[in-house]
Write a protein that holds these residues in place. Structure first.
Motif, mmCIF file in Angstrom:
data_model
loop_
_atom_site.group_PDB
_atom_site.id
_atom_site.type_symbol
_atom_site.label_atom_id
_atom_site.label_comp_id
_atom_site.label_asym_id
_atom_site.label_seq_id
_atom_site.Cartn_x
_atom_site.Cartn_y
_atom_site.Cartn_z
ATOM 1 N N GLY A 134 6.681 -5.381 -6.157
ATOM 2 C CA GLY A 134 6.459 -6.754 -6.227
ATOM 3 C C GLY A 134 7.543 -7.759 -6.897
ATOM 4 O O GLY A 134 7.824 -8.722 -6.392
ATOM 5 N N LEU A 135 8.104 -6.781 -7.917
ATOM 6 C CA LEU A 135 9.123 -7.650 -8.644
ATOM 7 C C LEU A 135 10.294 -7.907 -7.674
ATOM 8 O O LEU A 135 10.991 -8.858 -7.673
ATOM 9 C CB LEU A 135 9.533 -6.863 -9.740
ATOM 10 N N ARG A 137 10.217 -8.193 -4.453
ATOM 11 C CA ARG A 137 10.017 -9.654 -3.632
ATOM 12 C C ARG A 137 10.234 -10.886 -4.303
ATOM 13 O O ARG A 137 10.744 -11.882 -3.670
ATOM 14 C CB ARG A 137 8.561 -9.178 -3.101
ATOM 15 N N LEU A 138 9.988 -10.897 -5.395
ATOM 16 C CA LEU A 138 10.169 -12.054 -6.463
ATOM 17 C C LEU A 138 11.358 -12.254 -6.505
ATOM 18 O O LEU A 138 12.032 -13.528 -6.336
ATOM 19 C CB LEU A 138 9.386 -12.228 -7.853
ATOM 20 N N GLN A 171 8.224 -13.596 1.147
ATOM 21 C CA GLN A 171 8.389 -12.885 -0.006
ATOM 22 C C GLN A 171 7.287 -12.922 -0.769
ATOM 23 O O GLN A 171 7.000 -11.852 -1.551
ATOM 24 C CB GLN A 171 9.827 -13.374 -0.380
ATOM 25 N N LEU A 172 6.808 -14.073 -0.962
ATOM 26 C CA LEU A 172 5.501 -14.347 -2.102
ATOM 27 C C LEU A 172 4.110 -13.564 -1.386
ATOM 28 O O LEU A 172 3.406 -13.068 -2.094
ATOM 29 C CB LEU A 172 5.128 -15.762 -1.982
ATOM 30 N N PHE A 175 4.953 -10.130 -2.288
ATOM 31 C CA PHE A 175 4.686 -9.597 -3.645
ATOM 32 C C PHE A 175 3.113 -9.716 -4.085
ATOM 33 O O PHE A 175 2.883 -8.806 -4.787
ATOM 34 C CB PHE A 175 5.120 -11.211 -4.336
ATOM 35 N N GLY A 179 2.551 -5.951 -3.778
ATOM 36 C CA GLY A 179 2.674 -5.640 -4.982
ATOM 37 C C GLY A 179 1.446 -5.633 -6.052
ATOM 38 O O GLY A 179 0.888 -4.641 -6.682
#
Length: 272
Positions: A134-135, A137-138, A171-172, A175, A179
């Motif tokens: 997840g991080l 993707r951020l 990307q979000l 995430f 994520g």
């Protein structure tokens, strides 16, 4: 339409030294996974020192596997033309599926060294992975890379360098799903004793399925485009994960229950 925040990808700049948010995302992901692993160390009878070693093994697996996977899956022609490009990691380029294979090898090596069941160790590591995913993707979002396909959705954004048309902030989406959702699912599933291999299997099914879905909103790599059956490379690499995950879960639930080191020690103490 949403407005892209245009965050400076460089978090800290000290003269010629620049620390990017993407790199910090990796660092925080490893540190958080290390901390979570320490909280659960007694489940597998691991010492605090072994948790540190396991984190190091996993980090090396992610970096080496991610780089090799990116080169072989996405830029094999470039490796053939310029083999030294593989070593120029500062130019960017990491692939999850390669990183996953790297971690799988690292877990096997660690399990072999410490005489731990590979499936049990994999089950221990699997719930820790979505945090870093997840991080990461951020980090991609802050970098303004790996954007989504064109959209008329109110969630669309105009990304720098991607034209003037709004695109999915894929990307979000990744995430949130790969994520947050995957972490919650695996953390919940792993709270109770499960057959060895089942948690790893759920990770494969969960990640593979969620990645397959989110790829429909993500712009395919320009030099690859859509491949077999109109699917992206990410989708083609995720399908085997789902299949192997399903088979692993079926196999796990057909095996005799295997006691963890913690349970085995408890039974021995009670008998004494």
């Amino acid at each position: 339409m949403l407005v892209y925040p245009n965050i400076n990808p460089v978090a800290i700049s000290l003269g010629p030294i620049q620390i990017h948010w993407y790199g910090l995302a990796y660092l925080v992901g490893f540190l958080f996974a290390w901390w979570l692993a320490r909280q659960r160390a007694d489940r597998l009878g691991l010492s605090k020192e072994q948790i540190g070693d396991l984190t190091f093994y996993a980090a090396v697996g992610v970096i080496l596997g991610g780089r090799l996977g990116y080169a072989l899956f996405y830029h094999f022609d470039r490796v053939l033309a310029d083999p030294l490009w593989l070593l120029r990691v500062w130019e960017g380029g990491m692939a999850f599926h390669g990183g996953f294979l790297g971690v799988a090898v690292a877990v096997w090596l660690f399990a072999h060294k410490h005489r731990i069941n590979w499936f049990q160790l994999g089950d221990f590591v699997a719930p820790l992975a979505p945090v870093g995913l997840g991080l990461g993707r951020l980090g991609n979002f802050i970098n303004g890379e790996l954007w989504g396909r064109l959209t008329t959705s109110p969630l669309g954004m105009v990304f720098p360098g991607a034209g003037s048309e709004p695109r999915h902030p894929s990307q979000l989406y990744q995430f949130a799903l790969e994520g947050v959702v995957l972490f919650a699912l695996l953390w919940w599933f792993s709270r109770q004793p499960r057959p060895a291999g089942s948690i790893s299997g759920l990770f494969l099914v969960g990640y593979g399925s969620l990645r397959f879905l989110t790829e429909f909103t993500r712009e395919p790599d320009a030099h690859l485009g859509l491949l077999l059956g109109g699917l992206s490379m990410g989708q083609l690499l995720s399908l085997p994960m789902v299949l192997i995950g399903v088979l692993l879960m079926v196999w796990a639930y057909q095996q005799p229950q295997m006691a963890t080191p913690q349970k085995a020690a408890s039974k021995k103490k009670n008998k004494g």
